[in-house]
Write a protein that holds these residues in place. Structure first.
Motif, mmCIF file in Angstrom:
data_model
loop_
_atom_site.group_PDB
_atom_site.id
_atom_site.type_symbol
_atom_site.label_atom_id
_atom_site.label_comp_id
_atom_site.label_asym_id
_atom_site.label_seq_id
_atom_site.Cartn_x
_atom_site.Cartn_y
_atom_site.Cartn_z
ATOM 1 N N LEU A 328 -37.174 47.852 17.485
ATOM 2 C CA LEU A 328 -36.864 48.962 18.191
ATOM 3 C C LEU A 328 -34.929 48.200 18.295
ATOM 4 O O LEU A 328 -33.966 49.351 17.770
ATOM 5 C CB LEU A 328 -36.797 47.865 19.959
ATOM 6 C CG LEU A 328 -36.586 49.589 21.170
ATOM 7 C CD1 LEU A 328 -36.247 50.820 20.648
ATOM 8 C CD2 LEU A 328 -36.966 49.220 22.269
ATOM 9 N N ILE A 329 -34.790 47.160 18.909
ATOM 10 C CA ILE A 329 -33.145 46.712 18.509
ATOM 11 C C ILE A 329 -32.333 46.837 16.863
ATOM 12 O O ILE A 329 -31.251 47.541 17.609
ATOM 13 C CB ILE A 329 -33.332 45.022 18.642
ATOM 14 C CG1 ILE A 329 -33.957 44.674 20.276
ATOM 15 C CG2 ILE A 329 -31.802 44.314 18.640
ATOM 16 C CD1 ILE A 329 -34.021 43.009 20.135
ATOM 17 N N ASN A 330 -33.208 46.406 16.479
ATOM 18 C CA ASN A 330 -32.272 47.180 14.665
ATOM 19 C C ASN A 330 -31.473 48.385 14.728
ATOM 20 O O ASN A 330 -31.001 48.724 15.153
ATOM 21 C CB ASN A 330 -33.161 47.436 14.068
ATOM 22 C CG ASN A 330 -32.423 46.766 12.348
ATOM 23 O OD1 ASN A 330 -32.607 45.794 11.741
ATOM 24 N ND2 ASN A 330 -31.541 46.939 12.282
ATOM 25 N N VAL A 331 -32.976 49.385 15.163
ATOM 26 C CA VAL A 331 -32.080 51.346 16.000
ATOM 27 C C VAL A 331 -31.154 51.330 16.605
ATOM 28 O O VAL A 331 -30.469 51.674 16.275
ATOM 29 C CB VAL A 331 -33.658 51.438 16.288
ATOM 30 C CG1 VAL A 331 -33.643 53.207 16.075
ATOM 31 C CG2 VAL A 331 -35.163 51.754 15.224
ATOM 32 N N ILE A 332 -31.579 50.890 17.680
ATOM 33 C CA ILE A 332 -29.766 51.043 18.384
ATOM 34 C C ILE A 332 -28.703 50.903 17.593
ATOM 35 O O ILE A 332 -27.798 51.061 17.816
ATOM 36 C CB ILE A 332 -30.663 50.533 20.038
ATOM 37 C CG1 ILE A 332 -31.444 51.110 20.891
ATOM 38 C CG2 ILE A 332 -29.573 50.640 20.583
ATOM 39 C CD1 ILE A 332 -32.201 50.076 21.828
ATOM 40 N N ILE A 333 -28.577 49.280 17.764
ATOM 41 C CA ILE A 333 -27.410 48.501 17.394
ATOM 42 C C ILE A 333 -27.600 49.725 15.632
ATOM 43 O O ILE A 333 -26.058 49.493 15.042
ATOM 44 C CB ILE A 333 -28.071 47.439 16.662
ATOM 45 C CG1 ILE A 333 -28.355 46.258 17.810
ATOM 46 C CG2 ILE A 333 -26.669 47.119 15.778
ATOM 47 C CD1 ILE A 333 -28.272 44.849 17.522
ATOM 48 N N TRP A 334 -28.180 49.860 14.643
ATOM 49 C CA TRP A 334 -27.878 50.674 13.558
ATOM 50 C C TRP A 334 -26.842 51.616 13.666
ATOM 51 O O TRP A 334 -25.989 52.494 13.190
ATOM 52 C CB TRP A 334 -28.866 50.941 12.765
ATOM 53 C CG TRP A 334 -28.480 52.128 11.380
ATOM 54 C CD1 TRP A 334 -27.901 51.190 10.186
ATOM 55 C CD2 TRP A 334 -29.117 52.983 11.447
ATOM 56 N NE1 TRP A 334 -28.111 52.370 9.505
ATOM 57 C CE2 TRP A 334 -28.255 53.062 9.887
ATOM 58 C CE3 TRP A 334 -29.739 54.119 12.203
ATOM 59 C CZ2 TRP A 334 -28.834 54.432 9.397
ATOM 60 C CZ3 TRP A 334 -29.095 55.212 11.449
ATOM 61 C CH2 TRP A 334 -29.335 55.313 10.246
ATOM 62 N N VAL A 335 -27.468 52.199 14.470
ATOM 63 C CA VAL A 335 -26.981 53.991 15.116
ATOM 64 C C VAL A 335 -25.799 53.862 15.591
ATOM 65 O O VAL A 335 -24.410 54.518 15.345
ATOM 66 C CB VAL A 335 -27.718 54.621 15.983
ATOM 67 C CG1 VAL A 335 -27.394 55.721 17.066
ATOM 68 C CG2 VAL A 335 -29.597 54.971 15.676
ATOM 69 N N ILE A 336 -25.284 52.736 16.650
ATOM 70 C CA ILE A 336 -24.334 52.787 17.037
ATOM 71 C C ILE A 336 -23.351 52.177 16.380
ATOM 72 O O ILE A 336 -22.087 52.715 16.518
ATOM 73 C CB ILE A 336 -24.016 50.655 18.482
ATOM 74 C CG1 ILE A 336 -25.065 51.942 19.632
ATOM 75 C CG2 ILE A 336 -22.572 50.691 18.637
ATOM 76 C CD1 ILE A 336 -25.425 50.632 20.508
ATOM 77 N N ILE A 337 -23.620 51.042 15.442
ATOM 78 C CA ILE A 337 -22.871 51.055 13.998
ATOM 79 C C ILE A 337 -22.074 51.902 13.356
ATOM 80 O O ILE A 337 -21.422 52.309 12.955
ATOM 81 C CB ILE A 337 -22.996 49.384 13.721
ATOM 82 C CG1 ILE A 337 -22.801 48.601 14.345
ATOM 83 C CG2 ILE A 337 -22.346 49.821 11.911
ATOM 84 C CD1 ILE A 337 -23.573 46.385 13.446
ATOM 85 N N ARG A 338 -23.072 52.457 12.885
ATOM 86 C CA ARG A 338 -23.088 54.170 11.860
ATOM 87 C C ARG A 338 -21.461 54.697 12.835
ATOM 88 O O ARG A 338 -20.939 55.454 12.202
ATOM 89 C CB ARG A 338 -24.271 54.597 11.818
ATOM 90 C CG ARG A 338 -24.777 53.761 10.884
ATOM 91 C CD ARG A 338 -24.057 54.110 9.554
ATOM 92 N NE ARG A 338 -24.530 55.286 8.807
ATOM 93 C CZ ARG A 338 -23.974 55.618 7.329
ATOM 94 N NH1 ARG A 338 -23.446 54.555 6.814
ATOM 95 N NH2 ARG A 338 -23.932 56.832 7.217
ATOM 96 N N LEU A 339 -21.987 55.144 13.600
ATOM 97 C CA LEU A 339 -20.955 55.992 14.322
ATOM 98 C C LEU A 339 -19.940 55.692 15.143
ATOM 99 O O LEU A 339 -18.457 56.059 15.543
ATOM 100 C CB LEU A 339 -21.853 56.231 16.407
ATOM 101 C CG LEU A 339 -23.306 57.595 16.504
ATOM 102 C CD1 LEU A 339 -23.717 57.517 17.626
ATOM 103 C CD2 LEU A 339 -22.687 58.628 15.396
ATOM 104 N N TYR A 340 -20.360 54.069 15.256
ATOM 105 C CA TYR A 340 -18.235 53.463 15.927
ATOM 106 C C TYR A 340 -17.474 52.446 14.860
ATOM 107 O O TYR A 340 -16.414 51.633 14.911
ATOM 108 C CB TYR A 340 -18.592 52.862 16.992
ATOM 109 C CG TYR A 340 -18.874 53.853 18.168
ATOM 110 C CD1 TYR A 340 -18.205 55.316 18.750
ATOM 111 C CD2 TYR A 340 -20.250 54.263 18.591
ATOM 112 C CE1 TYR A 340 -19.143 55.860 19.645
ATOM 113 C CE2 TYR A 340 -21.131 55.573 19.514
ATOM 114 C CZ TYR A 340 -19.632 56.298 20.103
ATOM 115 O OH TYR A 340 -20.319 57.019 21.023
#
Length: 451
Positions: A328-340
């Motif tokens: 779950l942590i990986n999914v959240i971090i990956w989305v944030i990095i892809r966006l910003y």
């Protein structure tokens, strides 16, 4: 002050313990993040590259501090879980005295070899002087760095991840204020950023020590019946037990840091722009992996306390509960990095920075951010071995992580260029995890006895 992780729901215990550690790690990273942001934006790309080129060197010395604190925290956690408070207090004082003495020697050693290391890393000449200045001041802060890591690990060993968080918030705020004054107002350049970090670390270490001593007085046992002599505060047998864990941990952490040094040497020949982009990406990377590190550290304390309490089967429950957290942590971090990722990199790279620096940072983050779950699995599995005292196998798996990463980076460098460095990161994590998991499945770690 303390959290007993030998009772209650294992998943809840891990989450409650890990959240303050995540926040604490975030504020701890602010030391280097603020240095890099202010240096990169108010001095320039070459100054950022100078600070970034020191990262691998500073990580080597931090690794020794972390490895040594591991030895102390595992023993203290197991004594706490076994409710042997008198021995636990003597273990704490033994660890702190030893840390202070060793850190002073380590600081002098760092000052003597700093320029040699920078030459070994092929540090570009246009940033060499600033890098050397930064390291000179950094090594003066080594005793404070060691003491803070020791104190933080002691708090964590007692199940208290909130107290270190409070000190980190304060010292991080102090670091920001001092950075702004020293670099911008006083024009001290790279040296100003280094002095700001030293002062903030010193304040954090001193305050942590005072509070730990005050809180320990509230526990039921005294250090010893006789605290007027050194024997009342220092135990060679306890030190020997801690060293059984600490020495392999120091070797393991140092090997990991040496791999960072070796990989940095692959990046440096590509020029200061590539170094600056890589340094900026690593700063973001260091924040992104903190939740994984926090869950791993929580798992280590959870394991040590339950091993001390004789509840080995409970460790298995906690380990299984950590897997959903990691993914779950990986999914959240990956989305944030892809966006910003672009604005994040822009925090470190000066407006109008060369496209080489920005593209280097983006290439790194786009690949590595997808694979943070491998680091998470590596850390929680290794933490079970570390918390139980199965340090030999823990070190072996870490060596495999390092060797595979170096082989990949150097082997592919001539074929695909600097991107071989990014690919080597998840390759190393995967190899290390597989070795850890093999040992975990054997369950021989459950037979280890330290106390």
């Amino acid at each position: 002050m303390k959290q007993d992780m030998t009772v209650g729901n294992p998943a809840k215990a891990l989450i409650v313990f890990a959240i303050p550690m995540i926040l604490g790690n975030l504020f701890q990273q602010l030391y280097s993040l603020v240095d890099s942001m202010i240096v990169g934006n108010f001095i320039g790309e070459e100054a950022l590259a100078a600070v970034g080129s020191c990262f691998a060197v500073t990580m080597l010395f931090i690794a020794v501090a972390i490895g040594a604190s591991t030895g102390a925290s595992v023993i203290i956690s197991q004594l706490f879980g076994a409710k042997r408070y008198q021995e636990m207090k003597k273990a704490i004082s033994t660890a702190l005295i030893s840390f202070l003495a060793f850190s002073m020697v380590w600081a002098v050693f760092g000052l003597l070899i700093k320029d040699g290391l920078l030459h070994l890393l092929n540090t570009p000449e246009n940033i060499f002087a600033d890098a050397s200045t930064y390291l000179s001041i950094y090594f003066l802060s080594i005793p404070f760095l060691f003491m803070y890591n020791a104190l933080s690990s002691i708090f964590n060993a007692l199940g208290d991840s909130k107290t270190p968080l409070g000190f980190l918030i304060f010292s991080s705020a102090l670091n920001i204020v001092l950075d702004l004054y020293f670099v911008i107002e006083f024009g001290m350049g790279v040296a100003g950023a280094a002095w700001a970090t030293l002062i903030a670390q010193a304040v954090s270490a001193v305050f942590s020590f005072v509070v730990l001593m005050w809180k320990l007085k509230g526990m039921s046992a005294e250090f010893s019946e006789d605290t007027s002599s050194l024997s009342g505060w220092y135990s060679l047998p306890l030190l020997g037990t801690m060293l059984k864990v600490a020495i392999p941990s120091i070797i393991q952490q140092s090997i990991v840091s040496i791999s960072i040094l070796a990989v940095q040497a692959v990046v440096n020949p590509y020029g200061s722009s590539a170094v600056a982009g890589y340094a900026a990406a690593q700063k973001i990377d260091s924040v992104a992996i903190m939740p994984m590190q926090a869950v791993g550290n929580a798992m280590s304390t959870f394991t040590a306390q339950n091993i001390g309490a004789g509840k080995r089967e409970r460790v298995l429950e906690g380990y299984r509960a950590s897997y959903p957290m990691i993914f779950l942590i990986n999914v959240i971090i990956w989305v944030i990095i892809r966006l910003y990722s672009v604005p994040f990199l822009g925090l470190f790279l000066k407006s109008g920075s060369e496209s080489v620096a920005m593209q280097t940072g983006l290439d790194y983050l786009n690949l590595v951010s997808m694979t943070y779950f491998l680091l998470g699995l590596l850390m929680v599995t290794g933490s079970v071995l570390r918390g139980s005292g199965d340090i030999g196998w823990f070190m072996l798996a870490s060596v495999m992580n390092v060797v595979s990463r170096i082989v990949c980076a150097y082997g592919l460098n001539g074929v695909i260029g600097v991107s071989a460095v990014w690919i080597s990161v998840p390759v190393g994590w995967l190899c290390g995890y597989l070795f850890h998991f093999y040992r975990y499945r054997q369950k021989k770690w459950m037979e280890k006895k330290l106390i």
